[in-house]
Design an enzyme around this catalytic site. Structure first.
Site, PDB file in Angstrom:
ATOM      1  N   GLY A   7       0.831  -1.205   0.000  1.00  0.00           N
ATOM      2  CA  GLY A   7       0.000   0.000   0.000  1.00  0.00           C
ATOM      3  C   GLY A   7       0.864   1.253   0.000  1.00  0.00           C
ATOM      4  O   GLY A   7       0.577   2.230   0.687  1.00  0.00           O
ATOM      5  N   ALA A   8       1.919   1.219  -0.828  1.00  0.00           N
ATOM      6  CA  ALA A   8       2.864   2.352  -0.863  1.00  0.00           C
ATOM      7  C   ALA A   8       2.441   3.430  -1.843  1.00  0.00           C
ATOM      8  O   ALA A   8       3.078   4.477  -1.921  1.00  0.00           O
ATOM      9  CB  ALA A   8       4.260   1.839  -1.216  1.00  0.00           C
ATOM     10  N   PHE A  12      -0.728   6.392   4.110  1.00  0.00           N
ATOM     11  CA  PHE A  12       0.344   6.138   5.094  1.00  0.00           C
ATOM     12  C   PHE A  12       1.585   5.556   4.413  1.00  0.00           C
ATOM     13  O   PHE A  12       2.715   5.909   4.748  1.00  0.00           O
ATOM     14  CB  PHE A  12      -0.068   5.106   6.155  1.00  0.00           C
ATOM     15  N   ARG A  33      -1.520  -0.174  -8.210  1.00  0.00           N
ATOM     16  CA  ARG A  33      -1.381   0.872  -9.246  1.00  0.00           C
ATOM     17  C   ARG A  33       0.085   1.182  -9.503  1.00  0.00           C
ATOM     18  O   ARG A  33       0.670   2.067  -8.885  1.00  0.00           O
ATOM     19  CB  ARG A  33      -2.151   2.125  -8.803  1.00  0.00           C
ATOM     20  N   ASP A  54      -0.775  -7.270  -5.915  1.00  0.00           N
ATOM     21  CA  ASP A  54      -2.136  -7.301  -5.360  1.00  0.00           C
ATOM     22  C   ASP A  54      -2.095  -8.313  -4.225  1.00  0.00           C
ATOM     23  O   ASP A  54      -2.015  -9.526  -4.471  1.00  0.00           O
ATOM     24  CB  ASP A  54      -3.138  -7.719  -6.445  1.00  0.00           C
ATOM     25  N   ASN A  81       0.705  -2.759   5.347  1.00  0.00           N
ATOM     26  CA  ASN A  81      -0.140  -1.568   5.455  1.00  0.00           C
ATOM     27  C   ASN A  81      -1.324  -1.607   4.495  1.00  0.00           C
ATOM     28  O   ASN A  81      -2.360  -0.997   4.766  1.00  0.00           O
ATOM     29  CB  ASN A  81       0.751  -0.339   5.177  1.00  0.00           C
ATOM     30  N   TYR A 147     -15.079  -4.738   8.532  1.00  0.00           N
ATOM     31  CA  TYR A 147     -13.804  -3.993   8.579  1.00  0.00           C
ATOM     32  C   TYR A 147     -13.166  -4.152   9.966  1.00  0.00           C
ATOM     33  O   TYR A 147     -12.002  -4.532  10.099  1.00  0.00           O
ATOM     34  CB  TYR A 147     -14.012  -2.512   8.236  1.00  0.00           C
ATOM     35  N   PRO A 177      -4.250   3.003  14.359  1.00  0.00           N
ATOM     36  CA  PRO A 177      -4.667   4.411  14.286  1.00  0.00           C
ATOM     37  C   PRO A 177      -6.179   4.576  14.345  1.00  0.00           C
ATOM     38  O   PRO A 177      -6.940   3.702  13.924  1.00  0.00           O
ATOM     39  CB  PRO A 177      -4.141   4.871  12.918  1.00  0.00           C
ATOM     40  N   THR A 183      -5.859  10.840   3.346  1.00  0.00           N
ATOM     41  CA  THR A 183      -5.493   9.648   2.574  1.00  0.00           C
ATOM     42  C   THR A 183      -6.714   9.278   1.719  1.00  0.00           C
ATOM     43  O   THR A 183      -7.730   9.965   1.738  1.00  0.00           O
ATOM     44  CB  THR A 183      -5.118   8.475   3.509  1.00  0.00           C
TER      45      THR A 183
HETATM   46  P1  NDP Z   1      -5.275   4.646   1.399  1.00  0.00           P
HETATM   47  O1  NDP Z   1      -6.548   4.203   0.745  1.00  0.00           O
HETATM   48  O2  NDP Z   1      -4.798   6.035   1.198  1.00  0.00           O
HETATM   49  O3  NDP Z   1      -4.097   3.655   0.966  1.00  0.00           O
HETATM   50  C1  NDP Z   1      -4.320   2.273   0.895  1.00  0.00           C
HETATM   51  C2  NDP Z   1      -3.171   1.632   0.148  1.00  0.00           C
HETATM   52  O4  NDP Z   1      -3.415   0.218   0.078  1.00  0.00           O
HETATM   53  C3  NDP Z   1      -3.057   2.132  -1.275  1.00  0.00           C
HETATM   54  O5  NDP Z   1      -1.689   2.318  -1.563  1.00  0.00           O
HETATM   55  C4  NDP Z   1      -3.620   1.000  -2.105  1.00  0.00           C
HETATM   56  O6  NDP Z   1      -2.930   0.970  -3.353  1.00  0.00           O
HETATM   57  C5  NDP Z   1      -3.233  -0.208  -1.246  1.00  0.00           C
HETATM   58  N1  NDP Z   1      -4.045  -1.386  -1.513  1.00  0.00           N
HETATM   59  C6  NDP Z   1      -5.386  -1.544  -1.378  1.00  0.00           C
HETATM   60  N2  NDP Z   1      -5.744  -2.776  -1.754  1.00  0.00           N
HETATM   61  C7  NDP Z   1      -4.589  -3.423  -2.124  1.00  0.00           C
HETATM   62  C8  NDP Z   1      -4.303  -4.711  -2.621  1.00  0.00           C
HETATM   63  N3  NDP Z   1      -5.254  -5.628  -2.819  1.00  0.00           N
HETATM   64  N4  NDP Z   1      -3.017  -5.041  -2.897  1.00  0.00           N
HETATM   65  C9  NDP Z   1      -2.030  -4.128  -2.707  1.00  0.00           C
HETATM   66  N5  NDP Z   1      -2.251  -2.883  -2.251  1.00  0.00           N
HETATM   67  C10 NDP Z   1      -3.511  -2.550  -1.971  1.00  0.00           C
HETATM   68  O7  NDP Z   1      -5.482   4.315   2.937  1.00  0.00           O
HETATM   69  P2  NDP Z   1      -4.635   4.697   4.253  1.00  0.00           P
HETATM   70  O8  NDP Z   1      -3.270   5.060   3.921  1.00  0.00           O
HETATM   71  O9  NDP Z   1      -5.462   5.645   5.035  1.00  0.00           O
HETATM   72  O10 NDP Z   1      -4.695   3.305   5.014  1.00  0.00           O
HETATM   73  C11 NDP Z   1      -3.603   2.424   5.074  1.00  0.00           C
HETATM   74  C12 NDP Z   1      -3.928   1.350   6.094  1.00  0.00           C
HETATM   75  O11 NDP Z   1      -4.237   1.959   7.329  1.00  0.00           O
HETATM   76  C13 NDP Z   1      -5.106   0.456   5.757  1.00  0.00           C
HETATM   77  O12 NDP Z   1      -4.804  -0.857   6.170  1.00  0.00           O
HETATM   78  C14 NDP Z   1      -6.235   1.034   6.611  1.00  0.00           C
HETATM   79  O13 NDP Z   1      -7.198   0.058   6.926  1.00  0.00           O
HETATM   80  C15 NDP Z   1      -5.473   1.473   7.823  1.00  0.00           C
HETATM   81  N6  NDP Z   1      -6.080   2.540   8.621  1.00  0.00           N
HETATM   82  C16 NDP Z   1      -6.468   3.719   8.049  1.00  0.00           C
HETATM   83  C17 NDP Z   1      -7.011   4.716   8.837  1.00  0.00           C
HETATM   84  C18 NDP Z   1      -7.523   6.000   8.288  1.00  0.00           C
HETATM   85  O14 NDP Z   1      -8.367   6.645   8.943  1.00  0.00           O
HETATM   86  N7  NDP Z   1      -7.061   6.470   7.138  1.00  0.00           N
HETATM   87  C19 NDP Z   1      -7.092   4.560  10.298  1.00  0.00           C
HETATM   88  C20 NDP Z   1      -6.667   3.275  10.780  1.00  0.00           C
HETATM   89  C21 NDP Z   1      -6.157   2.329   9.969  1.00  0.00           C
HETATM   90  P3  NDP Z   1      -3.521   0.477  -4.747  1.00  0.00           P
HETATM   91  O15 NDP Z   1      -4.949   0.946  -4.811  1.00  0.00           O
HETATM   92  O16 NDP Z   1      -2.609   1.139  -5.732  1.00  0.00           O
HETATM   93  O17 NDP Z   1      -3.373  -1.008  -4.717  1.00  0.00           O
HETATM   94  C1  8X3 Z   2      -9.902   3.480  10.205  1.00  0.00           C
HETATM   95  C2  8X3 Z   2     -10.311   4.184  11.448  1.00  0.00           C
HETATM   96  O1  8X3 Z   2     -12.286   4.857  12.849  1.00  0.00           O
HETATM   97  O2  8X3 Z   2     -12.608   4.777  10.451  1.00  0.00           O
HETATM   98  O3  8X3 Z   2      -9.397   2.239  10.491  1.00  0.00           O
HETATM   99  O4  8X3 Z   2     -12.436   2.753  11.707  1.00  0.00           O
HETATM  100  S1  8X3 Z   2     -11.985   4.122  11.624  1.00  0.00           S
END
Ligand code: NDP
Ligand code: 8X3
Length: 248
Positions: A7-8, A12, A33, A54, A81, A147, A177, A183
């Protein structure tokens, strides 16, 4: 240090990749992507290796890891991530396909990549796995159904890994978090309804992807004799909502 981040391409993961490269670390940046990762590689230079992955295609993962170029082949830190939430409906109205995609990504993908990489860390007797969980794994809320359950899995899996790693120098952390703006998380959760997504963050000071990137960087650079088991972080504006009663 070589750090593999899933998820780079956004959020995050992207913030962390930029911070790590700025400090001279090598990053294997993984996501679906590839064009986003390649744009990052153009900015970040040769310390950043873009890798299309993926995580929900679990059968493909061992070969992707085995095919990494020699200078990126040793993974010192794995940041699991990649993940997503889909939908905020109560369970009775949720789409089953959404549930399956969350399980395939947040649970099965994380398990499969850990399974592919962990033995190499144990063999070297060093390494660090950071799983990105969520407060949703500990605190139930309306619409959190699958979720939150996937993130509860991530929490318990992280703790159980530590139990299995007794006597090794391999570290494991579950970062949990709360609310984070800026994001793509809510845009994905609301299936591309960006207006609804923006409303989630209206009217209060929340955390940013940069904040979480800083916390991840701090964990990665923390002393190797300390294991942070779980780290829960929320914006000050957020707290537990308590139990609720539906009155007649
Ligand atoms: P984003 O949606 O900004 O980023 C998610 C990343 O995951 C993207 O780079 C996406 O890339 C990648 N991704 C999704 N599905 C796949 C897949 N099948 N294979 C590989 N990569 C994948 O989300 P955040 O940065 O906010 O979240 C990152 C993590 O933190 C997640 O696990 C989320 O559940 C968790 N989180 C987020 C919070 C928030 O409020 N934002 C709070 C707590 C936890 P691509 O689409 O290019 O594959
Ligand atoms: C994302 C944080 O509060 O939307 O994991 O579930 S919350």
């Amino acid at each position: 240090m070589n750090v593999l981040i899933t998820g780079a391409s956004a959020g995050f993961g992207k913030a962390l990749a930029e911070k790590l490269v700025a400090k001279g670390h090598c990053v294997i940046g993984c996501a679906r992507r590839l064009e986003k990762l390649e744009a990052m590689a153009n900015e970040l230079g040769e310390l950043f290796l873009p890798v299309q992955m993926d995580v929900s295609d679990t059968a493909s993962l061992p070969k992707i890891i085995a095919d990494l170029p020699a200078n990126f082949a040793q993974i010192d830190v794995l940041v699991n991530n990649a993940g997503l939430a889909l939908g905020t409906e109560p369970a009775q109205n949720a789409k089953f396909d959404d549930w399956m995609q969350m399980v395939d990504t947040n649970v099965k993908g994380l398990m499969a990549l850990t399974h592919a990489i962990l033995p190499t860390m144990v063999q070297r007797n060093s390494g660090y796995i950071i799983n990105v969980g969520s407060i949703a794994g500990s605190w139930p809320y309306y619409g959190g159904n699958v979720y939150g359950a996937t993130k509860a899995f991530v929490k318990q899996f992280s703790l159980n890994l530590r139990a299995d790693l007794l006597g090794t120098q391999v570290r494991v952390t579950n970062l949990e978090p709360g609310n984070v703006a800026g994001t793509e998380f809510s845009n994905v959760r609301y299936h591309g309804d960006d207006e609804k997504a923006a409303k989630v963050y209206d009217g209060f000071k929340t955390m940013s992807g940069e904040d979480i990137g800083d916390i991840l960087l701090w964990l990665i650079e923390s002393p190797t004799h300390i294991n942070v088991n779980r780290l829960e972080v929320m914006p000050v504006a957020q707290t537990y909502n308590g139990l609720t009663i539906a009155k007649d």
